[in-house]
Write a protein that holds these residues in place. Structure first.
Motif, mmCIF file in Angstrom:
data_model
loop_
_atom_site.group_PDB
_atom_site.id
_atom_site.type_symbol
_atom_site.label_atom_id
_atom_site.label_comp_id
_atom_site.label_asym_id
_atom_site.label_seq_id
_atom_site.Cartn_x
_atom_site.Cartn_y
_atom_site.Cartn_z
ATOM 1 N N THR A 18 0.868 -1.167 0.000
ATOM 2 C CA THR A 18 0.000 0.000 0.000
ATOM 3 C C THR A 18 0.906 1.219 0.000
ATOM 4 O OG1 THR A 18 -1.660 -1.222 1.262
ATOM 5 C CG2 THR A 18 -1.871 1.169 1.232
ATOM 6 N N PHE A 19 0.547 2.227 -0.779
ATOM 7 C CA PHE A 19 1.376 3.424 -0.892
ATOM 8 C C PHE A 19 0.487 4.612 -1.235
ATOM 9 C CE2 PHE A 19 1.173 1.125 -4.831
ATOM 10 C CZ PHE A 19 0.921 2.098 -5.797
ATOM 11 N N SER A 20 1.005 5.799 -0.960
ATOM 12 C CA SER A 20 0.256 7.024 -1.230
ATOM 13 C C SER A 20 0.303 7.374 -2.706
ATOM 14 C CB SER A 20 0.837 8.190 -0.425
ATOM 15 O OG SER A 20 0.674 7.948 0.947
ATOM 16 N N LEU A 21 -0.854 7.748 -3.238
ATOM 17 C CA LEU A 21 -0.968 8.226 -4.611
ATOM 18 C C LEU A 21 -0.895 9.756 -4.606
ATOM 19 C CD1 LEU A 21 -3.859 5.878 -5.765
ATOM 20 C CD2 LEU A 21 -1.449 5.725 -6.400
ATOM 21 N N PRO A 22 -0.575 10.360 -5.741
ATOM 22 C CA PRO A 22 -0.444 11.821 -5.792
ATOM 23 C C PRO A 22 -1.690 12.589 -5.333
ATOM 24 C CG PRO A 22 0.478 10.859 -7.760
ATOM 25 C CD PRO A 22 -0.206 9.743 -7.016
ATOM 26 N N ASP A 23 -2.872 11.991 -5.480
ATOM 27 C CA ASP A 23 -4.106 12.683 -5.082
ATOM 28 C C ASP A 23 -4.430 12.514 -3.601
ATOM 29 O OD1 ASP A 23 -5.032 10.077 -4.890
ATOM 30 O OD2 ASP A 23 -6.558 10.279 -6.450
ATOM 31 N N GLY A 24 -3.534 11.848 -2.855
ATOM 32 C CA GLY A 24 -3.732 11.679 -1.419
ATOM 33 C C GLY A 24 -4.426 10.394 -1.021
ATOM 34 N N THR A 25 -4.961 9.657 -1.987
ATOM 35 C CA THR A 25 -5.584 8.373 -1.680
ATOM 36 C C THR A 25 -4.497 7.303 -1.593
ATOM 37 O OG1 THR A 25 -5.953 7.865 -4.019
ATOM 38 C CG2 THR A 25 -7.731 9.038 -2.852
ATOM 39 N N GLN A 26 -4.912 6.115 -1.184
ATOM 40 C CA GLN A 26 -3.984 5.003 -1.057
ATOM 41 C C GLN A 26 -4.124 4.059 -2.241
ATOM 42 O OE1 GLN A 26 -1.680 4.295 1.761
ATOM 43 N NE2 GLN A 26 -2.052 6.483 1.650
ATOM 44 N N GLY A 27 -3.006 3.664 -2.812
ATOM 45 C CA GLY A 27 -2.984 2.659 -3.860
ATOM 46 C C GLY A 27 -2.568 1.337 -3.247
ATOM 47 N N LYS A 28 -3.083 0.256 -3.761
ATOM 48 C CA LYS A 28 -2.719 -1.078 -3.263
ATOM 49 C C LYS A 28 -2.484 -1.985 -4.455
ATOM 50 C CE LYS A 28 -4.093 -4.774 -0.172
ATOM 51 N NZ LYS A 28 -5.059 -5.227 0.835
ATOM 52 N N ILE A 29 -1.370 -2.686 -4.437
ATOM 53 C CA ILE A 29 -1.042 -3.619 -5.506
ATOM 54 C C ILE A 29 -0.712 -4.969 -4.888
ATOM 55 C CG2 ILE A 29 0.611 -4.202 -7.332
ATOM 56 C CD1 ILE A 29 0.944 -1.234 -7.873
ATOM 57 N N LYS A 30 -1.337 -5.998 -5.431
ATOM 58 C CA LYS A 30 -0.972 -7.374 -5.085
ATOM 59 C C LYS A 30 -0.072 -7.865 -6.201
ATOM 60 C CE LYS A 30 -5.284 -8.358 -2.730
ATOM 61 N NZ LYS A 30 -6.532 -9.133 -2.761
ATOM 62 N N TYR A 31 1.010 -8.531 -5.816
ATOM 63 C CA TYR A 31 1.947 -8.991 -6.833
ATOM 64 C C TYR A 31 2.593 -10.297 -6.411
ATOM 65 C CZ TYR A 31 5.717 -7.306 -3.816
ATOM 66 O OH TYR A 31 6.578 -7.121 -2.762
ATOM 67 N N LYS A 32 3.112 -10.999 -7.393
ATOM 68 C CA LYS A 32 3.838 -12.232 -7.137
ATOM 69 C C LYS A 32 5.258 -12.037 -7.650
ATOM 70 C CE LYS A 32 1.791 -16.078 -6.683
ATOM 71 N NZ LYS A 32 1.204 -17.405 -6.696
#
Length: 126
Positions: A18-32
């Motif tokens: 989970t990380f901050s996006l430029p607009d202040g919301t949180q981005g979440k990426i699931k990855y392998k």
């Protein structure tokens, strides 16, 4: 469950960042991510770092655009070498991963740091 040496998986278990996006919301990426031992991570870092060339000297002639572009390109190469799959709607090509690193550096940094911890310390999750 018996512990065996040499029984290598192709990938680590699915991870999530989970990380901050430029607009202040949180981005979440699931990855392998691709499985690598500590020594294999070191080899990959040496191999990918060997072609980065000289960074410009930090003086009045420094081209900051070049410095940051090289950083994004380097991160894109590392991501390309370690990602097997992810749920982001972004192609896993070198070009798109370099763009991801440039436009969302917090996301790239979060994935790369988590991968380093996986390989070096065997740390899965938080």
């Amino acid at each position: 469950m018996a512990i065996k040496l040499g029984a290598r998986p192709d990938t680590f278990a699915q991870q999530s960042v989970t990380f901050s996006l430029p607009d202040g919301t949180q981005g979440k990426i699931k990855y392998k991510p691709k499985f690598r031992t500590r020594s294999e991570l070191g080899e990959m870092m040496e191999e990918l770092g060997a072609d980065r060339g000289e960074m410009p000297a930090a003086d009045d002639d420094t081209r900051w655009a070049q410095v940051f572009a090289q950083g994004s390109e380097s991160n894109g190469k590392f991501l390309h070498a370690m990602l097997v799959s992810w749920d982001a709607e972004i192609e896993l090509s070198l070009e798109s991963l370099t763009q991801f690193s440039d436009e969302l550096p917090g996301g790239a940094s979060a994935i790369l740091e988590q991968y380093r911890l996986l390989c070096v310390n065997g740390k899965l999750g938080n």
